[in-house]
Design a protein around this motif. Structure first.
Motif, PDB file in Angstrom:
ATOM      1  N   ILE A  37       0.840  -1.204   0.000  1.00  0.00           N
ATOM      2  CA  ILE A  37       0.000   0.000   0.000  1.00  0.00           C
ATOM      3  C   ILE A  37       0.874   1.253   0.000  1.00  0.00           C
ATOM      4  O   ILE A  37       0.647   2.195  -0.765  1.00  0.00           O
ATOM      5  CB  ILE A  37      -0.950  -0.007   1.217  1.00  0.00           C
ATOM      6  CG1 ILE A  37      -2.041  -1.064   1.028  1.00  0.00           C
ATOM      7  CG2 ILE A  37      -1.577   1.376   1.430  1.00  0.00           C
ATOM      8  CD1 ILE A  37      -2.872  -1.331   2.277  1.00  0.00           C
ATOM      9  N   VAL A  38       1.889   1.265   0.850  1.00  0.00           N
ATOM     10  CA  VAL A  38       2.790   2.417   0.912  1.00  0.00           C
ATOM     11  C   VAL A  38       3.620   2.524  -0.365  1.00  0.00           C
ATOM     12  O   VAL A  38       3.832   3.621  -0.893  1.00  0.00           O
ATOM     13  CB  VAL A  38       3.689   2.334   2.167  1.00  0.00           C
ATOM     14  CG1 VAL A  38       4.761   3.427   2.137  1.00  0.00           C
ATOM     15  CG2 VAL A  38       2.841   2.474   3.427  1.00  0.00           C
ATOM     16  N   THR A  60       2.967   4.274  10.046  1.00  0.00           N
ATOM     17  CA  THR A  60       3.959   5.324  10.301  1.00  0.00           C
ATOM     18  C   THR A  60       5.395   4.911   9.974  1.00  0.00           C
ATOM     19  O   THR A  60       6.104   5.647   9.274  1.00  0.00           O
ATOM     20  CB  THR A  60       3.854   5.805  11.759  1.00  0.00           C
ATOM     21  OG1 THR A  60       2.492   6.074  12.073  1.00  0.00           O
ATOM     22  CG2 THR A  60       4.661   7.069  11.965  1.00  0.00           C
ATOM     23  N   PRO A  61       5.888   3.750  10.427  1.00  0.00           N
ATOM     24  CA  PRO A  61       7.284   3.389  10.114  1.00  0.00           C
ATOM     25  C   PRO A  61       7.532   3.210   8.615  1.00  0.00           C
ATOM     26  O   PRO A  61       8.611   3.529   8.117  1.00  0.00           O
ATOM     27  CB  PRO A  61       7.489   2.066  10.866  1.00  0.00           C
ATOM     28  CG  PRO A  61       6.421   2.026  11.904  1.00  0.00           C
ATOM     29  CD  PRO A  61       5.260   2.747  11.305  1.00  0.00           C
ATOM     30  N   TYR A  62       6.522   2.716   7.900  1.00  0.00           N
ATOM     31  CA  TYR A  62       6.671   2.483   6.460  1.00  0.00           C
ATOM     32  C   TYR A  62       6.655   3.804   5.689  1.00  0.00           C
ATOM     33  O   TYR A  62       7.418   3.984   4.733  1.00  0.00           O
ATOM     34  CB  TYR A  62       5.564   1.546   5.971  1.00  0.00           C
ATOM     35  CG  TYR A  62       5.577   0.226   6.693  1.00  0.00           C
ATOM     36  CD1 TYR A  62       6.464  -0.790   6.329  1.00  0.00           C
ATOM     37  CD2 TYR A  62       4.745   0.004   7.791  1.00  0.00           C
ATOM     38  CE1 TYR A  62       6.508  -1.998   7.029  1.00  0.00           C
ATOM     39  CE2 TYR A  62       4.784  -1.191   8.499  1.00  0.00           C
ATOM     40  CZ  TYR A  62       5.670  -2.183   8.100  1.00  0.00           C
ATOM     41  OH  TYR A  62       5.710  -3.368   8.801  1.00  0.00           O
ATOM     42  N   LEU A  63       5.827   4.727   6.123  1.00  0.00           N
ATOM     43  CA  LEU A  63       5.821   6.056   5.517  1.00  0.00           C
ATOM     44  C   LEU A  63       7.137   6.770   5.812  1.00  0.00           C
ATOM     45  O   LEU A  63       7.690   7.465   4.952  1.00  0.00           O
ATOM     46  CB  LEU A  63       4.635   6.871   6.044  1.00  0.00           C
ATOM     47  CG  LEU A  63       3.240   6.353   5.675  1.00  0.00           C
ATOM     48  CD1 LEU A  63       2.167   7.117   6.446  1.00  0.00           C
ATOM     49  CD2 LEU A  63       2.989   6.482   4.169  1.00  0.00           C
ATOM     50  N   SER A  64       7.642   6.583   7.024  1.00  0.00           N
ATOM     51  CA  SER A  64       8.920   7.176   7.421  1.00  0.00           C
ATOM     52  C   SER A  64      10.040   6.707   6.501  1.00  0.00           C
ATOM     53  O   SER A  64      10.858   7.512   6.025  1.00  0.00           O
ATOM     54  CB  SER A  64       9.234   6.805   8.872  1.00  0.00           C
ATOM     55  OG  SER A  64      10.544   7.161   9.227  1.00  0.00           O
ATOM     56  N   ALA A  66       9.686   5.519   3.508  1.00  0.00           N
ATOM     57  CA  ALA A  66       9.409   5.928   2.126  1.00  0.00           C
ATOM     58  C   ALA A  66       9.886   7.352   1.837  1.00  0.00           C
ATOM     59  O   ALA A  66      10.400   7.632   0.749  1.00  0.00           O
ATOM     60  CB  ALA A  66       7.920   5.810   1.831  1.00  0.00           C
ATOM     61  N   VAL A  67       9.731   8.264   2.794  1.00  0.00           N
ATOM     62  CA  VAL A  67      10.137   9.661   2.553  1.00  0.00           C
ATOM     63  C   VAL A  67      11.596   9.898   2.932  1.00  0.00           C
ATOM     64  O   VAL A  67      12.177  10.920   2.549  1.00  0.00           O
ATOM     65  CB  VAL A  67       9.217  10.663   3.287  1.00  0.00           C
ATOM     66  CG1 VAL A  67       7.792  10.524   2.790  1.00  0.00           C
ATOM     67  CG2 VAL A  67       9.282  10.493   4.801  1.00  0.00           C
ATOM     68  N   GLY A  68      12.183   8.971   3.688  1.00  0.00           N
ATOM     69  CA  GLY A  68      13.590   9.088   4.030  1.00  0.00           C
ATOM     70  C   GLY A  68      13.862  10.084   5.144  1.00  0.00           C
ATOM     71  O   GLY A  68      12.963  10.811   5.583  1.00  0.00           O
ATOM     72  N   PRO A  69      15.105  10.157   5.610  1.00  0.00           N
ATOM     73  CA  PRO A  69      15.444  11.018   6.747  1.00  0.00           C
ATOM     74  C   PRO A  69      15.233  12.507   6.498  1.00  0.00           C
ATOM     75  O   PRO A  69      15.061  13.273   7.444  1.00  0.00           O
ATOM     76  CB  PRO A  69      16.926  10.702   6.998  1.00  0.00           C
ATOM     77  CG  PRO A  69      17.416  10.060   5.743  1.00  0.00           C
ATOM     78  CD  PRO A  69      16.257   9.356   5.143  1.00  0.00           C
TER      79      PRO A  69
END
Length: 205
Positions: A37-38, A60-64, A66-69
């Motif tokens: 999904i992400v 939340t961890p998967y979205l984190s 995906a967008v990177g630091p």
């Protein structure tokens, strides 16, 4: 409108652990397909995504990741205990690009022009005042910003009794509400059986 649907979430004796077990379990379709999904959201590195109705922070961890630091994830929810749980989990996992926002029944409370994509999974039907909440989302999205919507299919004769009784309307109604709030539907993702995934872009004025 759907006022009162979130009443149980605001109970002072709410136990977050019970909702973790309910939301983050094998057999729940969006949990089983959470990574796909992400991935289909196609988030770019460095982007800002708001997870509205983040709940226990399933995504939340998967979205984190995906967008990177250099990106940002804003977990938005109406339940303070859920947001505290997300903050604790972020600290445990050393995810420094996650922040939280306590929303209201009528507003996402996101800052204007602060977000590239709004992620809404099985939560739109919990919007008590969808028109005003969508207005706040429209303002929060940057030019060309998008809504990535995952929702239950509500089809008479096919969907479960729970969905028919709990989810106030089907895909056509929800899509129309979002389009009327200043968005255009730009895509559909065929991935899930019990849920549909739609993508909307903020229309230029």
């Amino acid at each position: 409108m759907n006022p009162g649907i979130n009443k149980s979430f605001l109970a002072p004796d709410l136990k977050v652990g019970a909702f973790v077990e309910r939301f983050e379990r094998e057999g729940r379709e969006v949990y089983d397909h959470r990574e796909a999904i992400v991935a289909k959201a196609a988030l770019g590195k460095g982007k800002t995504v708001a997870d509205i109705g983040a709940g226990t922070g399933l995504f939340t961890p998967y979205l984190s990741a995906a967008v990177g630091p250099k990106g940002t994830v804003i977990a938005v929810d109406i339940v303070p205990k859920f947001l505290s749980h997300i903050e604790n989990r972020a600290r445990e996992l050393k995810l420094k690009n996650i922040s939280t926002v306590l929303c209201t029944a009528k507003s996402s409370r996101l800052k204007p022009g602060s977000v590239d994509l709004v992620f809404i999974c099985d939560t739109y039907h919990h919007f008590e005042y969808p028109q005003s909440t969508l207005q706040s989302i429209h303002k929060a999205l940057r030019p060309g910003g998008e809504i990535y919507l995952i929702e239950f299919k509500r089809i008479k004769g096919e969907s479960s009794d729970w969905i028919m009784n709990h989810v106030r309307a089907g895909e056509e109604v929800f899509a129309k509400e979002i389009e009327n709030a200043g968005f255009e539907k730009i895509g559909r993702v065929d991935l899930l059986k019990d849920n549909y995934i739609l993508r909307f872009r903020k229309r230029a004025k």
